[in-house]
Design a protein around this motif. Structure first.
Motif, PDB file in Angstrom:
ATOM      1  N   GLU A 137       0.823  -1.199   0.000  1.00  0.00           N
ATOM      2  CA  GLU A 137       0.000   0.000   0.000  1.00  0.00           C
ATOM      3  C   GLU A 137       0.863   1.258   0.000  1.00  0.00           C
ATOM      4  N   CYS A 138       1.888   1.246   0.862  1.00  0.00           N
ATOM      5  CA  CYS A 138       2.770   2.423   0.936  1.00  0.00           C
ATOM      6  C   CYS A 138       3.598   2.570  -0.340  1.00  0.00           C
ATOM      7  N   LEU A 139       4.003   1.409  -0.923  1.00  0.00           N
ATOM      8  CA  LEU A 139       4.768   1.467  -2.178  1.00  0.00           C
ATOM      9  C   LEU A 139       3.935   2.073  -3.297  1.00  0.00           C
ATOM     10  N   LYS A 140       2.661   1.661  -3.335  1.00  0.00           N
ATOM     11  CA  LYS A 140       1.767   2.209  -4.366  1.00  0.00           C
ATOM     12  C   LYS A 140       1.565   3.706  -4.177  1.00  0.00           C
ATOM     13  N   ALA A 141       1.363   4.100  -2.916  1.00  0.00           N
ATOM     14  CA  ALA A 141       1.179   5.535  -2.633  1.00  0.00           C
ATOM     15  C   ALA A 141       2.429   6.321  -2.995  1.00  0.00           C
ATOM     16  N   LYS A 142       3.609   5.692  -2.697  1.00  0.00           N
ATOM     17  CA  LYS A 142       4.861   6.373  -3.020  1.00  0.00           C
ATOM     18  C   LYS A 142       5.008   6.563  -4.527  1.00  0.00           C
ATOM     19  N   ARG A 143       4.683   5.518  -5.315  1.00  0.00           N
ATOM     20  CA  ARG A 143       4.824   5.636  -6.788  1.00  0.00           C
ATOM     21  C   ARG A 143       3.846   6.677  -7.349  1.00  0.00           C
ATOM     22  N   GLU A 144       2.632   6.700  -6.809  1.00  0.00           N
ATOM     23  CA  GLU A 144       1.671   7.710  -7.264  1.00  0.00           C
ATOM     24  C   GLU A 144       2.164   9.114  -6.929  1.00  0.00           C
ATOM     25  N   ALA A 145       2.758   9.270  -5.742  1.00  0.00           N
ATOM     26  CA  ALA A 145       3.297  10.587  -5.366  1.00  0.00           C
ATOM     27  C   ALA A 145       4.455  10.969  -6.275  1.00  0.00           C
ATOM     28  N   GLU A 146       5.285   9.950  -6.646  1.00  0.00           N
ATOM     29  CA  GLU A 146       6.413  10.225  -7.547  1.00  0.00           C
ATOM     30  C   GLU A 146       5.922  10.673  -8.915  1.00  0.00           C
ATOM     31  N   ARG A 147       4.873   9.999  -9.448  1.00  0.00           N
ATOM     32  CA  ARG A 147       4.346  10.390 -10.768  1.00  0.00           C
ATOM     33  C   ARG A 147       3.756  11.800 -10.733  1.00  0.00           C
ATOM     34  N   ALA A 148       3.024  12.074  -9.650  1.00  0.00           N
ATOM     35  CA  ALA A 148       2.445  13.426  -9.544  1.00  0.00           C
ATOM     36  C   ALA A 148       3.531  14.479  -9.451  1.00  0.00           C
ATOM     37  N   TYR A 149       4.599  14.188  -8.696  1.00  0.00           N
ATOM     38  CA  TYR A 149       5.685  15.159  -8.528  1.00  0.00           C
ATOM     39  C   TYR A 149       6.441  15.381  -9.819  1.00  0.00           C
ATOM     40  N   LYS A 150       6.631  14.299 -10.601  1.00  0.00           N
ATOM     41  CA  LYS A 150       7.356  14.439 -11.873  1.00  0.00           C
ATOM     42  C   LYS A 150       6.582  15.329 -12.845  1.00  0.00           C
ATOM     43  N   LYS A 151       5.258  15.283 -12.789  1.00  0.00           N
ATOM     44  CA  LYS A 151       4.465  16.117 -13.680  1.00  0.00           C
ATOM     45  C   LYS A 151       4.537  17.597 -13.291  1.00  0.00           C
ATOM     46  N   ASP A 152       4.694  17.844 -11.978  1.00  0.00           N
ATOM     47  CA  ASP A 152       4.737  19.243 -11.523  1.00  0.00           C
ATOM     48  C   ASP A 152       5.780  19.375 -10.426  1.00  0.00           C
ATOM     49  N   PRO A 153       7.075  19.292 -10.761  1.00  0.00           N
ATOM     50  CA  PRO A 153       8.141  19.308  -9.743  1.00  0.00           C
ATOM     51  C   PRO A 153       8.218  20.602  -8.962  1.00  0.00           C
ATOM     52  N   ASP A 154       7.574  21.660  -9.401  1.00  0.00           N
ATOM     53  CA  ASP A 154       7.638  22.927  -8.684  1.00  0.00           C
ATOM     54  C   ASP A 154       6.541  23.051  -7.630  1.00  0.00           C
ATOM     55  N   ASN A 155       5.668  22.039  -7.513  1.00  0.00           N
ATOM     56  CA  ASN A 155       4.541  22.082  -6.574  1.00  0.00           C
ATOM     57  C   ASN A 155       5.030  21.607  -5.215  1.00  0.00           C
ATOM     58  N   SER A 156       5.095  22.537  -4.248  1.00  0.00           N
ATOM     59  CA  SER A 156       5.608  22.195  -2.910  1.00  0.00           C
ATOM     60  C   SER A 156       4.723  21.181  -2.207  1.00  0.00           C
ATOM     61  N   ALA A 157       3.422  21.240  -2.441  1.00  0.00           N
ATOM     62  CA  ALA A 157       2.500  20.290  -1.804  1.00  0.00           C
ATOM     63  C   ALA A 157       2.779  18.874  -2.283  1.00  0.00           C
ATOM     64  N   LEU A 158       3.022  18.726  -3.596  1.00  0.00           N
ATOM     65  CA  LEU A 158       3.325  17.400  -4.143  1.00  0.00           C
ATOM     66  C   LEU A 158       4.670  16.907  -3.602  1.00  0.00           C
ATOM     67  N   SER A 159       5.623  17.834  -3.428  1.00  0.00           N
ATOM     68  CA  SER A 159       6.927  17.448  -2.879  1.00  0.00           C
ATOM     69  C   SER A 159       6.780  16.935  -1.451  1.00  0.00           C
ATOM     70  N   GLU A 175       1.342   4.042 -17.358  1.00  0.00           N
ATOM     71  CA  GLU A 175       2.043   4.731 -18.452  1.00  0.00           C
ATOM     72  C   GLU A 175       1.396   4.441 -19.790  1.00  0.00           C
ATOM     73  N   ALA A 176       0.981   3.195 -19.994  1.00  0.00           N
ATOM     74  CA  ALA A 176       0.373   2.820 -21.277  1.00  0.00           C
ATOM     75  C   ALA A 176      -0.979   3.483 -21.475  1.00  0.00           C
ATOM     76  N   GLU A 177      -1.716   3.670 -20.357  1.00  0.00           N
ATOM     77  CA  GLU A 177      -3.057   4.224 -20.462  1.00  0.00           C
ATOM     78  C   GLU A 177      -3.071   5.745 -20.306  1.00  0.00           C
ATOM     79  N   ALA A 178      -1.976   6.321 -19.797  1.00  0.00           N
ATOM     80  CA  ALA A 178      -1.943   7.771 -19.571  1.00  0.00           C
ATOM     81  C   ALA A 178      -1.793   8.526 -20.888  1.00  0.00           C
ATOM     82  N   ASP A 179      -2.233   9.805 -20.876  1.00  0.00           N
ATOM     83  CA  ASP A 179      -2.074  10.681 -22.036  1.00  0.00           C
ATOM     84  C   ASP A 179      -0.602  11.050 -22.165  1.00  0.00           C
ATOM     85  N   PRO A 180       0.040  10.707 -23.274  1.00  0.00           N
ATOM     86  CA  PRO A 180       1.476  11.001 -23.417  1.00  0.00           C
ATOM     87  C   PRO A 180       1.769  12.470 -23.725  1.00  0.00           C
TER      88      PRO A 180
END
Length: 557
Positions: free
Chosen positions: A225-247, A329-334
């Motif tokens: 569960e924590c690994l999944k949450a961590k990966r989701e947080a990583e994907r969100a952060y990569k999309k908007d690395p300047d967002n302090s909340a996501l960091s 990644e396969a289902e996301a909008d590239p």
């Protein structure tokens, strides 16, 4: 022409003898009538109708005008560096009239080139990023099936290991049960007590093992569960690395994951410790009861299986996590460029290219400056040397000296004599030129005296350097012409209420003949009907009347 019996003024020289004869004839005629003797005819002046040519001319005056006027507008935004003319100056075709300062134009050209290059680089960079995202999505989609197969295989492996553990534990319990039963046979009391103690210990042991396993299972689930949450947080952060909340969310998810892994490790250690505390049979009690030496202790070591299950479960969790990531990644909008976006960027680059070409063209135009397109005279100017012009700004006007005409005002009595294409002789000061009628207005306008006039334009066929625009000129237009027609002097044609007529001598008698006239010059008139070549036409009927017998005498100037 003349009306009625108006006498034409002419100076006639008559031979004296002829005059006396005429007087005598008149006397004789008068007395002869009274005495009954034969009547004698009187002599009258006459002209002979002849066949010839009649050319009609129209004289008029007017003003010299240019048929071609060119107003020049600035082709560029630039400062006038040099201006070689003034109003009233005559210029030759090809003369450089305006020279521009090109400094600002060249800067605009460089700016346009840089904008075009920047647009091209932006397009290339965006397309590369788009293609990379599309390739990444395609690769993820291609690996999904492979990962799914690996997950399925790993799940089957974990299940098999768990089945082996369960069977080993079951076999151990069965062996222990058999040993208890055998001990009971040899020493019922001791064995019964040992059995009860052992069963109690085994029950507690099983509960402890089950509880430790349950804790481990929960810890493993928490790790996933924590690994999944961590990966989701990583994907969100990569999309908007300047967002302090996501960091912050990513940091918190990382901490949670590390805590879950530590908890899992503790659960694994606890399970091992619990398993190590498996209860044993008390053989001393068996010996005391029956003196038997067959005390049995059954133990089974499943640690290897448990470690294998733990490792296999961990590997399965990683595979499942990677599979979920690839599916996302396969289902996301590239964020790939659409064809419309590519076309829009191409259009933007094309516009930048057009601006670059326009800037270059403006530099070229600026280098050319402005040259006279024909020989002419500067009639107007709205700029001065040193002024800054804007594109499209009116600058000056040239009137052609090679394409000029004379604008004439023709009397309403003469306009019907003119046709386009008729030739003319034009006089300007001391110079004479040939001309051609090119335009006849269809609207009469009043002149300064109120008389209706027709505007006629006569082009000068052979203009030269002596032509000046706006000066007065005279023109004689060779209007209509009739060739090989019957003609008579204009003064022998009379005009009455019923039209034109002439007095003709036929068979020695004065006869009035109605005639139809055509064109006329200053001296001759064309007779279309009523007379023929050779007819004797009276120049002046005088005191005679129609029907009088007369003798024709040729008129002499």
């Amino acid at each position: 022409m003349k009306k009625g019996k108006k006498r034409t003024k002419k100076t006639k020289i008559m031979i004296g003898v002829a005059a006396v004869v005429i007087v005598c004839i008149g006397v004789i005629a008068v007395f002869g009538k009274g005495s009954g003797t034969e009547e004698t005819s009187a002599s009258v002046e006459a002209v002979t109708a002849e066949v010839g040519d009649v050319t009609q001319e129209v004289d008029a005056s007017g003003t010299v005008e240019s048929n071609e006027t060119k107003t020049y507008f600035s082709p560029v935004n630039a400062k006038i560096d040099k201006m070689d003319f003034e109003v009233g100056d005559s210029v030759k075709k090809g003369t450089q009239l305006i020279t521009y300062n090109l400094e600002d134009l060249e800067k605009e050209d460089q700016k346009a080139e840089l904008n075009q290059k920047s647009g091209e680089l932006d397009y290339e960079n965006t397309v590369k990023k788009s293609n990379k995202a599309v390739d990444k999505q395609a690769a993820a989609a291609a690996s999904v099936d492979e990962l799914q197969a690996m997950v399925d295989s790993q799940e089957a492996y974990v299940y098999d290991l768990k089945e082996q553990l369960s069977q080993a534990q079951l076999d151990a319990q069965n062996d222990a049960q058999a040993q208890v039963e055998q001990a009971q046979e040899e020493a019922q009391e001791a064995a019964q007590q040992a059995k009860e103690e052992y069963e109690a210990q085994m029950e507690e042991y099983s509960e402890n093992v089950a509880a430790a396993k349950e804790a481990l299972t929960k810890a493993e689930a928490k790790v996933q569960e924590c690994l999944k949450a961590k990966r989701e947080a990583e994907r969100a952060y990569k999309k908007d690395p300047d967002n302090s909340a996501l960091s912050s969310a990513l940091d918190e998810a990382t901490y949670d994951y590390e805590d879950a892994v530590a908890a899992k490790t503790d659960a694994q250690s606890n399970l091992q410790e619990v398993k190590a505390q498996i209860p044993t049979m008390d053989t001393d009690s068996t010996a005391m009861t029956g003196g038997s030496e067959t005390g049995t202790t059954v133990m089974v070591d499943t640690s290897d299986l448990e470690v294998a299950i733990e490792q296999a479960s961990s590997d399965l969790a990683e595979l499942q996590s990677e599979l979920a990531t690839k599916k996302a990644e396969a289902e996301a909008d590239p964020n790939a460029l659409t064809e419309e976006e590519k076309e829009k960027m191409k259009i933007t680059n094309n516009l930048a290219e057009m601006e670059t070409k326009t800037a270059k063209e403006l530099v070229i135009e600026g280098k050319k400056g402005i040259q006279a397109e024909f020989n002419g005279v500067i009639s107007d100017s709205k700029v001065v040397e040193g002024a800054t012009t804007t594109q499209g700004m009116e600058m000056f006007t040239i009137k052609s000296l090679d394409n000029v005409s004379v604008d004439l005002n023709i009397s309403k009595y003469d306009y019907d004599k003119l046709d386009e294409g008729q030739k003319a002789v034009i006089t300007i000061g001391d110079y004479t030129y040939k001309g051609t009628v090119t335009k006849i207005s269809r609207i009469a306008t009043p002149n300064e005296k109120g008389a209706a006039t027709i505007s006629v334009s006569v082009d000068i066929d052979n203009p030269d350097d002596n032509i000046f625009i706006g000066v007065d000129a005279k023109a004689t237009i060779h209007a209509k012409e009739a060739k090989n027609v019957v003609t008579v002097p204009v003064e022998v044609v009379n005009i009455g209420k019923e039209g034109s007529f002439c007095y003709v001598i036929e068979d020695g008698v004065i006869v009035k003949k109605n005639v139809k006239t055509g064109i006329s010059s200053d001296t001759k008139v064309e007779i279309k009907k009523g007379l023929k070549k050779g007819d004797q036409v009276l120049t002046d009927i005088g005191d005679h009347e129609e029907g009088d017998a007369v003798t024709a005498t040729e008129e002499k100037e």
